[in-house]
Motif scaffolding. Structure first.
Motif, PDB file in Angstrom:
ATOM      1  N   CYS A 163      54.978  32.614  44.804  1.00 30.67           N
ATOM      2  CA  CYS A 163      53.821  31.632  45.182  1.00 30.67           C
ATOM      3  C   CYS A 163      52.901  32.794  46.039  1.00 30.67           C
ATOM      4  O   CYS A 163      51.764  32.847  46.055  1.00 30.67           O
ATOM      5  CB  CYS A 163      54.417  30.587  45.840  1.00 30.67           C
ATOM      6  SG  CYS A 163      54.958  29.366  44.728  1.00 30.67           S
ATOM      7  N   GLY A 164      53.681  33.508  46.878  1.00 31.98           N
ATOM      8  CA  GLY A 164      52.883  34.495  47.676  1.00 31.98           C
ATOM      9  C   GLY A 164      52.140  35.486  46.908  1.00 31.98           C
ATOM     10  O   GLY A 164      50.967  35.844  47.289  1.00 31.98           O
ATOM     11  N   LEU A 165      52.730  36.039  45.926  1.00 34.35           N
ATOM     12  CA  LEU A 165      52.036  36.901  45.086  1.00 34.35           C
ATOM     13  C   LEU A 165      50.851  36.469  44.202  1.00 34.35           C
ATOM     14  O   LEU A 165      49.787  36.826  43.948  1.00 34.35           O
ATOM     15  CB  LEU A 165      52.904  37.693  43.964  1.00 34.35           C
ATOM     16  CG  LEU A 165      54.075  38.833  44.628  1.00 34.35           C
ATOM     17  CD1 LEU A 165      55.095  38.980  43.598  1.00 34.35           C
ATOM     18  CD2 LEU A 165      53.089  39.985  44.667  1.00 34.35           C
ATOM     19  N   LEU A 166      51.210  35.057  43.751  1.00 34.78           N
ATOM     20  CA  LEU A 166      49.883  34.453  43.014  1.00 34.78           C
ATOM     21  C   LEU A 166      48.867  34.168  43.789  1.00 34.78           C
ATOM     22  O   LEU A 166      47.786  34.344  43.495  1.00 34.78           O
ATOM     23  CB  LEU A 166      50.688  33.232  42.357  1.00 34.78           C
ATOM     24  CG  LEU A 166      51.958  33.367  41.519  1.00 34.78           C
ATOM     25  CD1 LEU A 166      52.422  31.742  41.089  1.00 34.78           C
ATOM     26  CD2 LEU A 166      51.500  34.165  40.237  1.00 34.78           C
ATOM     27  N   ILE A 167      49.173  34.029  45.070  1.00 35.07           N
ATOM     28  CA  ILE A 167      48.044  33.430  46.015  1.00 35.07           C
ATOM     29  C   ILE A 167      47.209  34.688  46.188  1.00 35.07           C
ATOM     30  O   ILE A 167      46.043  34.829  46.447  1.00 35.07           O
ATOM     31  CB  ILE A 167      48.538  32.850  47.276  1.00 35.07           C
ATOM     32  CG1 ILE A 167      49.296  31.278  46.962  1.00 35.07           C
ATOM     33  CG2 ILE A 167      47.501  32.844  48.314  1.00 35.07           C
ATOM     34  CD1 ILE A 167      50.215  30.741  48.141  1.00 35.07           C
ATOM     35  N   GLU A 168      47.937  35.996  46.234  1.00 37.88           N
ATOM     36  CA  GLU A 168      47.365  37.127  46.478  1.00 37.88           C
ATOM     37  C   GLU A 168      46.274  37.403  45.568  1.00 37.88           C
ATOM     38  O   GLU A 168      45.197  38.072  45.629  1.00 37.88           O
ATOM     39  CB  GLU A 168      48.444  38.457  46.775  1.00 37.88           C
ATOM     40  CG  GLU A 168      47.540  39.444  47.340  1.00 37.88           C
ATOM     41  CD  GLU A 168      48.612  40.739  47.485  1.00 37.88           C
ATOM     42  OE1 GLU A 168      48.682  41.235  48.579  1.00 37.88           O
ATOM     43  OE2 GLU A 168      49.424  40.950  46.402  1.00 37.88           O
ATOM     44  N   LYS A 169      47.006  37.076  44.222  1.00 38.08           N
ATOM     45  CA  LYS A 169      46.017  37.253  43.256  1.00 38.08           C
ATOM     46  C   LYS A 169      44.714  36.336  42.732  1.00 38.08           C
ATOM     47  O   LYS A 169      43.796  36.686  42.312  1.00 38.08           O
ATOM     48  CB  LYS A 169      46.797  37.266  41.819  1.00 38.08           C
ATOM     49  CG  LYS A 169      47.738  38.302  41.608  1.00 38.08           C
ATOM     50  CD  LYS A 169      47.605  39.686  41.319  1.00 38.08           C
ATOM     51  CE  LYS A 169      48.660  40.470  41.144  1.00 38.08           C
ATOM     52  NZ  LYS A 169      48.481  41.930  40.644  1.00 38.08           N
ATOM     53  N   LEU A 170      45.061  35.104  43.317  1.00 42.19           N
ATOM     54  CA  LEU A 170      44.284  33.976  43.294  1.00 42.19           C
ATOM     55  C   LEU A 170      43.915  33.593  44.501  1.00 42.19           C
ATOM     56  O   LEU A 170      44.381  32.273  44.896  1.00 42.19           O
ATOM     57  CB  LEU A 170      44.653  32.741  42.285  1.00 42.19           C
ATOM     58  CG  LEU A 170      44.940  33.300  40.832  1.00 42.19           C
ATOM     59  CD1 LEU A 170      46.051  32.162  40.227  1.00 42.19           C
ATOM     60  CD2 LEU A 170      43.455  32.919  40.237  1.00 42.19           C
ATOM     61  N   PRO A 171      42.926  34.077  45.270  1.00 40.03           N
ATOM     62  CA  PRO A 171      42.788  33.884  46.931  1.00 40.03           C
ATOM     63  C   PRO A 171      42.208  32.352  47.135  1.00 40.03           C
ATOM     64  O   PRO A 171      41.442  31.985  46.176  1.00 40.03           O
ATOM     65  CB  PRO A 171      41.814  34.688  47.329  1.00 40.03           C
ATOM     66  CG  PRO A 171      41.760  35.760  46.464  1.00 40.03           C
ATOM     67  CD  PRO A 171      42.242  35.456  44.788  1.00 40.03           C
ATOM     68  N   GLY A 172      42.697  31.884  47.998  1.00 40.62           N
ATOM     69  CA  GLY A 172      42.431  30.352  48.364  1.00 40.62           C
ATOM     70  C   GLY A 172      43.226  29.326  47.454  1.00 40.62           C
ATOM     71  O   GLY A 172      42.907  28.064  47.679  1.00 40.62           O
ATOM     72  N   LEU A 173      43.997  29.937  46.673  1.00 36.67           N
ATOM     73  CA  LEU A 173      44.918  28.849  45.801  1.00 36.67           C
ATOM     74  C   LEU A 173      45.587  27.819  46.625  1.00 36.67           C
ATOM     75  O   LEU A 173      46.339  28.410  47.652  1.00 36.67           O
ATOM     76  CB  LEU A 173      46.145  29.605  45.231  1.00 36.67           C
ATOM     77  CG  LEU A 173      46.463  29.141  43.885  1.00 36.67           C
ATOM     78  CD1 LEU A 173      45.349  28.749  42.571  1.00 36.67           C
ATOM     79  CD2 LEU A 173      47.515  30.075  43.208  1.00 36.67           C
ATOM     80  N   ASP A 174      45.461  26.603  46.590  1.00 32.13           N
ATOM     81  CA  ASP A 174      46.141  25.570  47.233  1.00 32.13           C
ATOM     82  C   ASP A 174      47.575  25.310  46.425  1.00 32.13           C
ATOM     83  O   ASP A 174      47.475  24.924  45.225  1.00 32.13           O
ATOM     84  CB  ASP A 174      45.359  24.356  47.257  1.00 32.13           C
ATOM     85  CG  ASP A 174      45.911  23.400  48.311  1.00 32.13           C
ATOM     86  OD1 ASP A 174      46.722  23.431  48.946  1.00 32.13           O
ATOM     87  OD2 ASP A 174      45.082  22.124  48.373  1.00 32.13           O
ATOM     88  N   THR A 175      48.505  25.579  47.260  1.00 30.70           N
ATOM     89  CA  THR A 175      49.837  25.675  46.325  1.00 30.70           C
ATOM     90  C   THR A 175      51.080  24.839  47.078  1.00 30.70           C
ATOM     91  O   THR A 175      51.250  24.746  48.302  1.00 30.70           O
ATOM     92  CB  THR A 175      50.493  27.284  46.377  1.00 30.70           C
ATOM     93  OG1 THR A 175      49.412  27.973  45.850  1.00 30.70           O
ATOM     94  CG2 THR A 175      51.465  27.542  45.609  1.00 30.70           C
ATOM     95  N   ILE A 176      51.945  24.206  46.141  1.00 32.99           N
ATOM     96  CA  ILE A 176      53.039  23.723  46.645  1.00 32.99           C
ATOM     97  C   ILE A 176      54.128  23.918  45.490  1.00 32.99           C
ATOM     98  O   ILE A 176      53.947  24.380  44.592  1.00 32.99           O
ATOM     99  CB  ILE A 176      52.948  22.116  46.624  1.00 32.99           C
ATOM    100  CG1 ILE A 176      52.714  21.323  45.558  1.00 32.99           C
ATOM    101  CG2 ILE A 176      52.234  21.563  47.914  1.00 32.99           C
ATOM    102  CD1 ILE A 176      52.824  20.068  45.413  1.00 32.99           C
TER     103      ILE A 176
END
Ligand SMILES: [Zn+2]
Length: 505
Positions: A455-468
């Motif tokens: 998830c950390g890497l995915l958020i870096e690729k898709l900034p602002g991604l709201d993630t659980i």
């Protein structure tokens, strides 16, 4: 594959899971699994896109006519840790994607097997890893896509190589995959009452240090060793208060250097950067007339630590033995020995900061992981630094540079991977908590872990991604006997459906 027991509920999830078990998908060889998912998407008329890293996204439209719900990215990794217990026959079967399954209740007296019993609540693979981590999540995503009622558009993100380097998440190309969702639900958490909202980033640090040699006079060599500590994972177990073997031995030697003219011949400890070192040994040189003083100094250290670590660490014993047959010509000078031990003792070990917003979450840590002397005068030290944010990790790296700089050593910092900072105000988290309470009449455990997640890497690729991240109960991952709980799969599936339903309102 037709299992030897009735297919449990939800039957579509389990049917897809049993199909997936026939597809080989060890880390770094996921091609067949990605092809399988691509064919499945084609068969249903869903658009499937791949990126150069090897990830796949299947675009699944909503079924509701006036759909206003946000696009939701559901994400799992397709690779598994492939481990086989009994001989090549089963290993070859597993590599060909023929994972046998057994259904039965977990028998703690016999951790690796379940008693075959059709009414049991767990499924495992008797000879290999089951690959429920993360195959059951993949199957849940397939079943959600095949549902006749889809309240929101779904982007099913299947990543590769999570278990062996996260190269899928590192190389993720959102544009090639057509990823546009702003909400992401990862289904790789392994406890059905938990919602994961954060993870730590990591950096590998390599320290190089060189000292000065001097001739050994009329002195004696001793080996000094510490072993038998609990060790453990340097991320998720860093908060257990365990001892670091390198730190304890370096501290004992530094104190010894106050008592005697100590010269270090070598020091070696730790084996993996992500393990708390449980062993450290050294060869030291000093005047044998001082051996009683040396012994007392080391015993005093051990006494102190056995009180300090009582109840959380195994008994700490440092053994010092005279090595009579080897007499080296030269070793580190007394001054260099002191400088090296001071540097080693200055390196932060264990938890550095806790997270103020989540008092039980470690914010940053440093694992003094490996130390080795390549030559009598030059040492390499490997540290693994973790931080929920890059800033937290940067702070520790700065400390390391300062300490090592004082000892005239050098520090190299590898890029590493980003953390996932918890967002307690996340709208997706709010919905997830509400739906959990409504469905199960209890509170979910909202938590973050001090280890790396995709998830950390995915958020870096898709900034602002709201993630659980959520998911069903899986036990014994990455080992023979890995098992997944049937009732928990049903619970998690209903839970994801409820969250999507709420998002579609
Ligand atoms: Zn996993």
């Amino acid at each position: 594959m037709i299992p030897t027991f009735p297919v449990p509920e939800p039957t579509l999830v389990w049917s897809r899971f049993f199909e997936l078990l026939q597809v080989p998908r060890p880390s770094k060889a996921e091609g067949a699994a990605i092809d399988f998912l691509n064919r499945w998407a084609d068969g249903l008329g869903f658009e499937a896109r791949r990126d150069a890293a090897g990830n796949l996204v299947v675009h699944v439209p909503e079924t509701v006519a006036d759909g206003k719900g946000p696009t939701v990215i559901l994400q799992c990794h397709v690779d598994i840790v492939s481990v086989t217990a009994e001989g090549d026959a089963h290993g070859a079967d597993a590599a060909r994607g023929m994972i046998p399954t057994v259904r039965g209740d977990f028998n703690p007296a016999n951790e690796k097997r379940l008693d075959p019993n059709a009414s049991g609540d767990w499924i495992n693979a008797p000879f290999t890893t089951l690959g429920a981590d993360n195959g059951i999540g993949v199957a849940m995503m397939m079943a959600l896509a095949e549902s006749n009622h889809r309240p929101v558009p779904l982007q099913l993100l299947f990543t590769i190589d999570e278990e062996a380097g996260m190269t899928g998440a590192f190389g993720l190309d959102p544009q090639a995959l057509g990823l546009t969702g702003k909400l992401l639900i990862n289904i790789d958490t392994e406890d059905d009452d938990e919602i994961t909202i954060g993870a730590a980033g990591g950096r590998d640090i390599e320290i190089s240090w060189e000292g000065t040699l001097e001739r050994v006079g009329n002195q004696t060599c001793y080996s000094v060793g510490l072993k038998g500590l609990k060790g453990g994972h340097s991320g998720v177990e860093i908060n257990q208060g365990r001892a670091n073997a390198i730190r304890l031995l370096s501290r004992a030697l530094r104190r010894l250097s106050d008592a005697v003219d100590l010269r270090l011949l070598k020091l070696s400890g730790g084996s993996r950067r992500n393990a708390i070192p449980d062993v450290c040994t050294a060869v030291i040189v000093f005047d044998s007339a001082e051996s009683a003083v040396a012994q007392l100094t080391i015993e005093a250290c051990c006494d102190q630590w056995n009180q300090l670590y009582a109840g959380r660490e195994n008994p700490i014993i440092i053994e010092m033995t005279r090595i009579s047959d080897s007499q080296p010509e030269s070793c580190l000078s007394v001054a260099s020995t002191q400088t090296f031990l001071q540097m080693l003792n200055g390196i932060p070990v264990g938890i550095c900061e806790m997270t103020p917003e989540i008092p039980t979450l470690v914010e940053s840590s440093c694992n003094l992981a490996i130390v080795e002397f390549a030559t009598p005068e030059s040492a390499k030290i490997i540290c693994s630094v973790r931080g929920t944010t890059g800033f937290a990790a940067d702070d520790i790296c700065d400390t390391l540079r300062s300490i090592v700089g004082l000892a005239h050593g050098t520090v190299e910092i590898a890029d590493g991977y980003p953390g996932w900072k918890p967002r307690l105000e996340s709208p997706l988290l709010k919905i997830a908590i509400e739906q959990y309470e409504l469905l199960f009449d209890s509170n979910p455990k909202v938590h973050a872990i001090h280890a790396g997640l995709e998830c950390g890497l995915l958020i870096e690729k898709l900034p602002g991604l709201d993630t659980i991240s959520i998911g069903p109960n899986i036990k014994g991952n990455h080992a023979v006997g890995e098992r997944v709980q049937i009732s928990s799969v049903q619970k998690s599936f209903l839970y994801v459906v409820a969250i999507l339903e709420q998002l579609g309102r």
